[in-house]
Every structure is written in structure tokens, then in C-alpha cells.
Design an enzyme around this catalytic site. Structure first.
Site, PDB file in Angstrom:
ATOM      1  N   ASP A   5      -2.439  10.174   3.678  1.00  0.00           N
ATOM      2  CA  ASP A   5      -3.841   9.805   3.840  1.00  0.00           C
ATOM      3  C   ASP A   5      -4.541  10.810   4.742  1.00  0.00           C
ATOM      4  O   ASP A   5      -4.475  10.712   5.961  1.00  0.00           O
ATOM      5  CB  ASP A   5      -3.951   8.387   4.429  1.00  0.00           C
ATOM      6  CG  ASP A   5      -5.401   7.959   4.609  1.00  0.00           C
ATOM      7  OD1 ASP A   5      -6.288   8.629   4.038  1.00  0.00           O
ATOM      8  OD2 ASP A   5      -5.626   6.953   5.312  1.00  0.00           O
TER       9      ASP A   5
ATOM     10  N   ARG B 246      -7.785  -0.362   0.947  1.00  0.00           N
ATOM     11  CA  ARG B 246      -8.358  -1.548   0.297  1.00  0.00           C
ATOM     12  C   ARG B 246      -8.772  -1.252  -1.143  1.00  0.00           C
ATOM     13  O   ARG B 246      -8.784  -2.131  -1.994  1.00  0.00           O
ATOM     14  CB  ARG B 246      -9.524  -2.079   1.141  1.00  0.00           C
ATOM     15  CG  ARG B 246     -10.667  -1.123   1.291  1.00  0.00           C
ATOM     16  CD  ARG B 246     -11.571  -1.449   2.472  1.00  0.00           C
ATOM     17  NE  ARG B 246     -11.016  -1.003   3.755  1.00  0.00           N
ATOM     18  CZ  ARG B 246     -11.603  -1.204   4.920  1.00  0.00           C
ATOM     19  NH1 ARG B 246     -12.746  -1.863   5.002  1.00  0.00           N
ATOM     20  NH2 ARG B 246     -11.044  -0.768   6.033  1.00  0.00           N
TER      21      ARG B 246
ATOM     22  N   LYS C  18       0.845  -1.207   0.000  1.00  0.00           N
ATOM     23  CA  LYS C  18       0.000   0.000   0.000  1.00  0.00           C
ATOM     24  C   LYS C  18       0.872   1.246   0.000  1.00  0.00           C
ATOM     25  O   LYS C  18       1.660   1.471   0.913  1.00  0.00           O
ATOM     26  CB  LYS C  18      -0.917   0.005   1.218  1.00  0.00           C
ATOM     27  CG  LYS C  18      -1.690   1.309   1.417  1.00  0.00           C
ATOM     28  CD  LYS C  18      -2.594   1.278   2.645  1.00  0.00           C
ATOM     29  CE  LYS C  18      -3.256   2.643   2.889  1.00  0.00           C
ATOM     30  NZ  LYS C  18      -4.084   2.671   4.111  1.00  0.00           N
TER      31      LYS C  18
ATOM     32  N   ASP D 271       1.591   6.230   5.638  1.00  0.00           N
ATOM     33  CA  ASP D 271       0.614   5.318   5.039  1.00  0.00           C
ATOM     34  C   ASP D 271       1.140   4.661   3.755  1.00  0.00           C
ATOM     35  O   ASP D 271       0.422   3.936   3.083  1.00  0.00           O
ATOM     36  CB  ASP D 271      -0.701   6.071   4.783  1.00  0.00           C
ATOM     37  CG  ASP D 271      -1.925   5.183   4.920  1.00  0.00           C
ATOM     38  OD1 ASP D 271      -1.800   4.103   5.521  1.00  0.00           O
ATOM     39  OD2 ASP D 271      -2.989   5.576   4.418  1.00  0.00           O
TER      40      ASP D 271
ATOM     41  N   LYS E  46      -9.926  13.004   8.191  1.00  0.00           N
ATOM     42  CA  LYS E  46      -9.464  12.552   9.509  1.00  0.00           C
ATOM     43  C   LYS E  46      -9.429  13.735  10.478  1.00  0.00           C
ATOM     44  O   LYS E  46      -9.265  14.870  10.051  1.00  0.00           O
ATOM     45  CB  LYS E  46      -8.043  11.989   9.388  1.00  0.00           C
ATOM     46  CG  LYS E  46      -7.972  10.621   8.746  1.00  0.00           C
ATOM     47  CD  LYS E  46      -6.547  10.105   8.763  1.00  0.00           C
ATOM     48  CE  LYS E  46      -6.459   8.751   8.092  1.00  0.00           C
ATOM     49  NZ  LYS E  46      -7.159   7.680   8.826  1.00  0.00           N
TER      50      LYS E  46
ATOM     51  N   GLU F 201      -9.452   3.834   2.143  1.00  0.00           N
ATOM     52  CA  GLU F 201      -8.933   3.923   0.786  1.00  0.00           C
ATOM     53  C   GLU F 201      -7.892   2.859   0.456  1.00  0.00           C
ATOM     54  O   GLU F 201      -7.694   2.515  -0.703  1.00  0.00           O
ATOM     55  CB  GLU F 201      -8.332   5.324   0.543  1.00  0.00           C
ATOM     56  CG  GLU F 201      -6.870   5.515   0.997  1.00  0.00           C
ATOM     57  CD  GLU F 201      -6.650   5.341   2.488  1.00  0.00           C
ATOM     58  OE1 GLU F 201      -7.639   5.443   3.243  1.00  0.00           O
ATOM     59  OE2 GLU F 201      -5.514   5.081   2.911  1.00  0.00           O
TER      60      GLU F 201
ATOM     61  N   ASP G 112     -12.098   7.293   3.734  1.00  0.00           N
ATOM     62  CA  ASP G 112     -10.889   7.032   4.521  1.00  0.00           C
ATOM     63  C   ASP G 112     -10.534   5.536   4.521  1.00  0.00           C
ATOM     64  O   ASP G 112      -9.463   5.152   4.971  1.00  0.00           O
ATOM     65  CB  ASP G 112     -11.097   7.536   5.953  1.00  0.00           C
ATOM     66  CG  ASP G 112      -9.793   7.697   6.712  1.00  0.00           C
ATOM     67  OD1 ASP G 112      -8.713   7.614   6.067  1.00  0.00           O
ATOM     68  OD2 ASP G 112      -9.847   7.908   7.932  1.00  0.00           O
TER      69      ASP G 112
HETATM   70  N1  BES Z   1      -4.212   4.449   6.912  1.00  0.00           N
HETATM   71  C1  BES Z   1      -5.376   4.267   7.689  1.00  0.00           C
HETATM   72  C2  BES Z   1      -5.179   3.260   8.802  1.00  0.00           C
HETATM   73  C3  BES Z   1      -4.413   3.738   9.996  1.00  0.00           C
HETATM   74  C4  BES Z   1      -4.947   4.680  10.847  1.00  0.00           C
HETATM   75  C5  BES Z   1      -3.207   3.180  10.299  1.00  0.00           C
HETATM   76  C6  BES Z   1      -4.236   5.082  11.964  1.00  0.00           C
HETATM   77  C7  BES Z   1      -2.501   3.568  11.408  1.00  0.00           C
HETATM   78  C8  BES Z   1      -3.012   4.524  12.242  1.00  0.00           C
HETATM   79  C9  BES Z   1      -6.504   3.761   6.815  1.00  0.00           C
HETATM   80  O1  BES Z   1      -6.539   4.233   5.522  1.00  0.00           O
HETATM   81  C10 BES Z   1      -7.764   4.182   7.455  1.00  0.00           C
HETATM   82  O2  BES Z   1      -8.004   5.351   7.526  1.00  0.00           O
HETATM   83  N2  BES Z   1      -8.565   3.226   7.901  1.00  0.00           N
HETATM   84  C11 BES Z   1      -9.787   3.517   8.560  1.00  0.00           C
HETATM   85  C12 BES Z   1     -10.804   2.535   8.072  1.00  0.00           C
HETATM   86  C13 BES Z   1     -12.208   2.856   8.496  1.00  0.00           C
HETATM   87  C14 BES Z   1     -12.682   4.132   7.842  1.00  0.00           C
HETATM   88  C15 BES Z   1     -13.100   1.691   8.118  1.00  0.00           C
HETATM   89  C16 BES Z   1      -9.557   3.356  10.054  1.00  0.00           C
HETATM   90  O3  BES Z   1      -8.824   2.454  10.470  1.00  0.00           O
HETATM   91  O4  BES Z   1     -10.112   4.167  10.800  1.00  0.00           O
HETATM   92 ZN    ZN Z   2      -4.776   4.810   4.742  1.00  0.00          ZN
HETATM   93 MN    MN Z   3      -7.572   6.060   5.363  1.00  0.00          MN
END
Ligand code: BES
Ligand code: ZN
Ligand code: MN
Length: 500
Positions: A272, A353, A267, A290, A279, A351, A349
Site C-alpha cells: 500500500d 475499504r 484485506k 497491508d 504516503k 483503499e 490511500d
Molecule cells: N493500510 C493503511 C492503514 C495503516 C496505516 C495501517 C498505518 C497501519 C499503519 C490504510 O490503507 C490507510 O492508508 N488508511 C488511511 C485512511 C485515511 C486515508 C482515511 C489512514 O489510516 O491514514
Molecule cells: Zn491499506
Molecule cells: Mn492505504
């Protein structure tokens, strides 16, 4: 860094510093025994009087001991002799390095490999030692305007060994460690670079530069027009809000003729923000990390190329920036993936996947023997496993065990999370084939389930490195994980590891 092994008495070696270990209940380690004898019992005396602590990780620096050739002896506590394992071994070395960092030590001799370390043989002892020491010497100073004080100028690392017969295995372990360090350093640098420097274009350029170093490695970079032609609309939906062009980076290393390759997909979200599902502000800067999945797989390629391994390895990196904007994807949008399946984007967010699914579909053309995606995919994985284990998800038990075992040996551990159909129900959409989010419960797993829909028929696993790829707080910085785990896996596949 150069290496040497020696069966001579550590007290007689002309190095700048010798590292020895001591245990609780006034027990001397093997190297400490020799120093103690040479100094007519000085070390033992200090230990008994409490001037040297044997507590795990405690370091006492001794200078100019009578009868000892080396200027310094670093005595490190190893705790109870019955409990010394790989973690304790590495912690002890890290503590020593924290003391030595500011010194001008050029030649270092470690006797810690003479100890009985549970789960380690000469090859791994050399690897852990060199890797740990290399890790402590890492610095990221590229963005500082003033020249930072120089790091410790370590030139030679010596290993005290019990017999000549171990020398070759030590040498090999140290060489592998050096290549792993080279990879980890690249992964850490790419992670630590700011998002205005480390863009998708920057990652692509790095991958192209690497290809110039080996005639077995080729890099191809696809632009957005080419991706559109392939039907990668879930990937492109993520990049819609930013002016920064997206890239699909494909690196192919051929070291084993026509064998089916191992494929690693990383990834590469270079920043992000969450997109329209923005966020919250605090710690948003950390979303520059990210792209650590991308960095990890590109860096593993560097390690493999450096070692000239007899394997076929392919790396695929979807690289994008996720920003809000007037063209950005909005919640409720439905897009068609390269696989033909449609996705309702309920949260922009989620994204990672969306870019990985198209990259995985693309990667199926390589007919992989194994395909593993690596991603800072979910905050939920951090809640589930914290910062110590990488989340390992796969419907294939044999591959799961292979990855977990590689993580244990490389001391870069993973832990399994279940990937059963039960969770997939949470991705239900009333309008598209499925949604891109599955609610708070089991968030790391539903993300895995999403990817599973694009990997049918492949020997696939998913690694969630959200908790392990970087550190927050005062020690903020990329860790270089999971380069050791992935390298171990490739080494095993190539038949390069000692049997045990
Ligand atoms: N890159 C983030 C995941 C992440 C967040 C990794 C904080 C490390 C620390 C990912 O793209 C994300 O935002 N995931 C969301 C998914 C949710 C919207 C289903 C998450 O984990 O909040
Ligand atoms: Zn992300
Ligand atoms: Mn995200």
C-alpha cells in the site's frame, strides 16, 4: 514438536531442562518446591539470598543441581502469587525461552502449569504453553543468503500435571496449539515476505496449494476480467495503477454438510503506497504488511483444515497492490461498487475499504451464519487502541461478545469501538452515494461505517488489526494475529472447546 504429560516428580525426569516458577516473598512454586526438596533446600537458599530473582520475568539458570536429574533448571520469577494471570504466565515462558534459545535443549519440561493461573484450566494452560514456546522458536530466514545458525532443536515438550485425569485435556490443548502455531507461522511468513515476492498472484498460488492437502477444501481464484463482469469496480479502482494483476481468492472448507458457513474476509493489499494520495516515505516498507488480514484468514483456514474441524468455513480474499501510475484512480473519481452503490474516492490511500466492500458483497452469496472481515484498515485504530487490542466493530451485540470472549480465551484480545449511525454522516458526498473517507475524527469507526453499508442483513463484524498484526522497530515482524482469536471463534462454533 512432540508432547508428553507426567505426574512424576520433576526432579526425577531425565530432560535437558526443567522450568520452575518462584514468587516474591520467597515463595516457591509447585515445581520449585520439588526441586528444592530434591536438592536439599538449594533453591530456597538461593531465593532468600537474592541470587534468584522472583521479579516477574527474571530468569536464573541453574546447572547440575545435586539430586536433580535434569542438567538445567530454569527458574523464572512470577511476581506476586496473587497476581498470576495468563499474560504473566506467557511472559514468564517467553523470558525463559529467550534464555534457552541459543542452547541445544531438546527436551523441555514445564512445571508452570501446576501454578494457579487466573482464568486458565488444563486445556488452556497446555495451549498457552505450547503456543508461547512455538512463538519464540519462530524465525524468518527465507530471504537471508547465508544459512542462519540453527534454532533450538526442541523435540519434546513435557507438562508436569497434578493428576492423570488432566492428561487428556493437556494433550488436546497442546494439539490445538500446534495447529494454531502452524497457522500463525504461515501468517507470519506471508506477512514478512517482501512485496516483490508476496504479490496477489503469490497469495492465490498459496491458497491453491493448500487445497491440495484436503479433499474438503476447494480454492477458486477470480481474475480481473471475471471481477469486471461481476461489477467489482471499487475493488478494481485500487488496482488500476499497478501492472501486478489483482485476484479474488475464494476458499471453501466443508466439514459440516449443508450448515451455513462462517465467512472470513481478509484485506490483501500486498503493498500500500497510498496510490496517487502517496504516503510519506518513512516506514513505507511496513505497508508490505497491508495483507495481514488476508494472511490471517488464509492461515486460520490452514489451522481449521489441520484440525479437520466439523464446520463450514469460507475465506474470501481480495488481493491487490496499491500503486500510483498513469492509469491510477485519482481523488475525485467516482466508481460503482458491486452492490450498485456509488463511491466518491477522495483519498486513494483509503483503499482497504474499497476492496473489502466488493468482497463483502460477493461473500453474501454464501449466506453466512457469521461474516467477519479482518483488515489492517486504519492508522486511526492504532491511535485509538495502540498495539495490544484489535479493534472490534459490529452492530450485532451477540457477535461482538462472542469475538471479544474468543479473544480473551485465546489471549489475542479485541476491544469494541462503537459503530453507530452518528459517525456515518461523516462519509457524506455531494456527488456520489458516499465518500471513501470521513475525516480524522473517529477514523477507525468511519471506516467501519463504510463497510456496514455493504453488509446489511448479514451477521457481520469488522476487525481492525492495524495495530496488532505486526511489530515495528528492532523487533520488526508479523505477529500472526488474529489467528488465535479467529481459531478460537471457529472452535467455539464447532463445539470443540471445553465448557467452563
Ligand atoms: N493500510 C493503511 C492503514 C495503516 C496505516 C495501517 C498505518 C497501519 C499503519 C490504510 O490503507 C490507510 O492508508 N488508511 C488511511 C485512511 C485515511 C486515508 C482515511 C489512514 O489510516 O491514514
Ligand atoms: Zn491499506
Ligand atoms: Mn492505504
Amino acid at each position: 514438536m512432540e508432547f508428553f504429560t507426567t505426574t512424576a516428580k520433576p526432579s526425577r525426569r531425565a530432560v535437558d531442562c526443567v522450568i520452575v516458577g518462584v514468587y516474591t516473598r520467597n515463595r516457591l512454586g509447585r515445581g520449585a518446591e520439588d526441586i528444592d526438596q530434591a536438592s536439599r533446600g538449594q533453591l530456597g537458599k538461593f531465593l532468600k539470598s537474592g541470587d534468584i530473582s522472583a521479579e516477574a520475568g527474571a530468569v536464573t539458570m541453574l546447572r547440575d543441581l545435586p539430586g536433580v536429574t535434569a542438567r538445567r533448571v530454569a527458574v523464572v520469577g512470577l511476581g506476586s502469587s496473587r497476581q498470576l494471570g495468563v499474560r504473566g504466565f506467557r511472559k514468564a515462558l517467553t523470558s525463559v525461552m529467550n534464555e534457552l534459545k541459543r542452547t541445544r535443549v531438546r527436551q523441555l519440561l514445564s512445571t508452570l502449569g501446576l501454578e494457579d493461573v487466573a482464568g486458565a484450566d488444563p486445556y488452556y494452560l497446555a495451549r498457552y504453553t505450547a503456543e508461547t514456546i512455538g512463538d519464540s522458536l519462530y524465525r524468518f530466514t527465507e530471504m537471508k543468503s547465508k544459512k542462519a545458525p540453527p534454532a533450538m532443536p526442541l523435540k519434546k515438550l513435557g507438562f508436569a500435571i497434578a493428576s492423570r485425569g488432566e492428561a487428556a485435556r493437556y494433550q488436546r490443548g497442546a494439539e490445538h496449539a500446534l495447529a494454531i502455531l502452524k497457522g500463525k507461522t504461515l501468517a507470519r511468513d506471508l506477512g514478512n515476505l517482501p512485496p516483490n515476492v508476496c504479490t496477489p498472484t503469490y497469495l492465490a498460488r498459496k491458497a491453491q496449494q493448500m487445497a491440495r492437502s484436503s479433499k474438503h477444501l476447494t480454492t477458486r481464484v477470480l481474475n480481473e476480467t471475471e471481477m469486471k463482469r461481476l461489477g467489482m469496480h471499487t475493488l478494481l479502482s485500487v488496482t488500476a495503477g499497478t501492472a501486478e494483476p489483482a485476484r479474488l481468492i475464494v476458499m471453501q472448507y466443508k466439514g459440516a454438510g449443508s450448515d451455513a458457513p462462517i465467512v472470513l474476509v481478509g484485506k490483501g493489499v500486498t503493498f500500500d503506497s497510498g496510490g496517487i494520495s502517496l504516503k510519506p516515505g518513512p516506514a513505507m516498507d511496513e505497508m508490505k504488511y497491508d495483507m495481514c488480514g488476508a494472511a490471517g484468514v488464509i492461515a486460520t483456514m490452514l489451522t481449521v483444515v489441520t484440525l479437520k474441524l466439523e464446520v463450514n468455513l469460507t475465506v474470501v480474499v481480495p488481493a491487490v497492490e496499491n500503486l500510483p501510475g498513469s492509469n491510477a484512480t485519482v481523488p475525485g473519481d467516482i466508481v460503482k461498487s458491486m452492490s450498485g452503490q456509488t463511491v466518491e474516492i477522495l483519498n486513494t490511500d483509503a483503499e482497504g475499504r474499497l476492496i473489502l466492500c466488493d468482497a463483502l458483497t460477493y461473500a453474501s452469496r454464501f449466506k453466512p451464519a457469521k461474516i467477519i472481515d479482518v483488515a489492517t484498515l486504519t492508522g486511526a485504530c492504532v491511535i485509538a487502541l495502540g498495539h495490544h487490542h484489535t479493534g472490534v466493530m459490529t452492530p450485532h451485540d451477540e457477535l461482538a461478545e462472542e469475538i471479544l470472549a474468543a479473544g480473551r480465551r485465546a489471549d489475542d484480545r479485541g476491544w469494541p469501538l462503537p459503530l453507530t449511525e452518528d459517525y456515518a454522516e461523516q462519509l457524506k458526498s455531494n456527488f456520489a452515494d458516499f465518500a471513501n473517507i470521513g475525516g480524522r475524527e473517529g477514523g477507525a469507526i468511519t471506516a467501519g461505517c463504510f463497510l456496514a453499508r455493504f453488509t446489511e442483513g448479514m451477521n457481520w463484524a469488522h476487525l481492525d488489526i492495524a495495530g496488532t498484526a505486526w511489530k515495528s522497530g528492532a523487533q520488526k515482524g508479523a505477529t500472526g494475529r488474529p489467528v488465535p482469536m479467529l481459531t478460537e471463534l471457529v472452535l467455539g462454533h464447532a463445539g470443540e472447546l471445553p465448557r467452563r
